[in-house]
Design a protein around this motif. Structure first.
Motif, short mmCIF file in Angstrom:
data_model
loop_
_atom_site.label_atom_id
_atom_site.label_comp_id
_atom_site.label_asym_id
_atom_site.label_seq_id
_atom_site.Cartn_x
_atom_site.Cartn_y
_atom_site.Cartn_z
N LEU B 75 20.67 -6.63 -21.12
CA LEU B 75 20.44 -6.08 -19.78
C LEU B 75 21.07 -7.01 -18.76
O LEU B 75 20.82 -8.22 -18.78
CB LEU B 75 18.93 -5.95 -19.51
CG LEU B 75 18.51 -5.64 -18.07
CD1 LEU B 75 18.95 -4.23 -17.68
CD2 LEU B 75 17.00 -5.79 -17.91
N ILE B 76 21.91 -6.45 -17.92
CA ILE B 76 22.46 -7.18 -16.78
C ILE B 76 21.82 -6.61 -15.53
O ILE B 76 21.98 -5.42 -15.22
CB ILE B 76 24.00 -7.04 -16.69
CG1 ILE B 76 24.66 -7.49 -18.01
CG2 ILE B 76 24.55 -7.85 -15.51
CD1 ILE B 76 26.17 -7.25 -18.04
N THR B 77 21.08 -7.43 -14.82
CA THR B 77 20.39 -6.94 -13.63
C THR B 77 21.26 -7.15 -12.39
O THR B 77 22.12 -8.04 -12.35
CB THR B 77 19.05 -7.66 -13.43
OG1 THR B 77 19.31 -9.06 -13.29
CG2 THR B 77 18.13 -7.43 -14.61
N ALA B 78 21.03 -6.31 -11.38
CA ALA B 78 21.73 -6.43 -10.10
C ALA B 78 23.22 -6.63 -10.31
O ALA B 78 23.80 -7.64 -9.88
CB ALA B 78 21.13 -7.58 -9.28
N SER B 79 23.85 -5.68 -10.96
CA SER B 79 25.25 -5.84 -11.35
C SER B 79 26.18 -6.04 -10.15
O SER B 79 25.89 -5.60 -9.03
CB SER B 79 25.70 -4.62 -12.15
OG SER B 79 25.65 -3.46 -11.35
N ARG B 80 27.28 -6.71 -10.44
CA ARG B 80 28.31 -6.98 -9.43
C ARG B 80 29.64 -6.46 -9.94
O ARG B 80 29.83 -6.32 -11.15
CB ARG B 80 28.41 -8.50 -9.19
CG ARG B 80 27.10 -9.16 -8.82
CD ARG B 80 27.21 -10.66 -8.93
NE ARG B 80 25.94 -11.31 -8.62
CZ ARG B 80 25.68 -12.60 -8.86
NH1 ARG B 80 26.62 -13.35 -9.39
NH2 ARG B 80 24.50 -13.10 -8.56
N ALA B 81 30.56 -6.22 -9.05
CA ALA B 81 31.89 -5.75 -9.45
C ALA B 81 32.53 -6.72 -10.45
O ALA B 81 33.24 -6.31 -11.37
CB ALA B 81 32.78 -5.57 -8.23
#
Lengths: 116, 111
Positions: B75-81
């Motif tokens: 799980l990657i939270t608060a994804s960024r470009a």
């Protein structure tokens, strides 16, 4: 930060020619690996090397392939007679070893081989 | 074959959303690792979870492992470009050094 370096970054060769891909693993690492990735596909294990000999190899790593650690720093992959299907990105990796059962691999940036 | 299979093969989300990737494998393992690959580059180690662990965190990453189901999730939270990349799970068979990689999930984070 220590890194694994690979040369060349890109090599174009004619079918049937011999190719040597070179790698300089991280200096205190004991295990060395070659993987390959055909464009857009999965990363495939080729061979692992420890204590100057092959420790494991896959079905892909047939008699056409060989690995060598010719000196204290370089680790090479030789493809004796290249085929069109050998075109891929070849990644070298190294790891400290199996201390505590953990083998975290550090990868190089890869060598792209194109066989014409 | 020890190689894992990631699911989904591709995932596209908006920046700020969470991204979940799953991995299944076939045999008993010593540990499971997740790696990231930017396009045309080498793989970079993200996180390792041992077979006797069930969950692990590292920054915005959360990994779970269910050895009874032979599966893991990242799980990657608060994804960024900048999280846009391919993500691979890799398994280390008990007693072996080499890792077997899955097919990868291609994550695209839209700004």
């Amino acid at each position: 930060e220590p890194e694994v370096t690979q040369t060349p970054s890109h090599q174009v060769t004619q079918m049937g020619q011999e190719v040597i891909l070179r790698c300089v693993p991280i200096s205190n690492h004991l295990y060395f690996y070659w993987y390959r990735q055909i464009l857009g596909q999965k990363v495939e294990f080729l061979v692992s090397f420890y204590n100057n000999e092959i420790s494991e190899k896959s079905e892909i790593f047939d008699d056409q392939f060989s690995v060598e650690r010719p000196d204290g720093s370089n680790f090479t992959l030789k493809i004796r007679s290249t085929k069109l299907e050998d075109s891929a990105m070849y990644f070298c990796a190294s790891s400290v070893g199996r201390s505590s059962g953990a083998n975290v691999l550090t990868f190089g940036a890869g060598s792209r081989l194109t066989v014409l | 074959s020890q190689q894992g299979e990631e699911d989904p093969q591709a995932l596209s989300i908006q920046e700020g959303e969470n991204a979940t990737m799953n991995c299944s494998y076939k045999t008993s393992i010593n540990n499971l690792q997740w790696y990231r690959q930017n396009s045309g580059r080498g793989l970079v180690h993200l996180i390792l979870i041992r077979s006797n662990e069930r969950e692990k965190h590292s920054g915005r990453l959360r990994v779970t492992l269910d050895t009874s189901k032979k599966s893991s999730s990242l799980l990657i939270t608060a994804s960024r470009a900048a999280d846009t990349a391919s993500y691979f799970c890799a398994t280390a068979e008990t007693g072996a050094n080499n890792l077997f990689f899955g097919t990868g999930t291609r994550l695209t984070v839209i700004p």
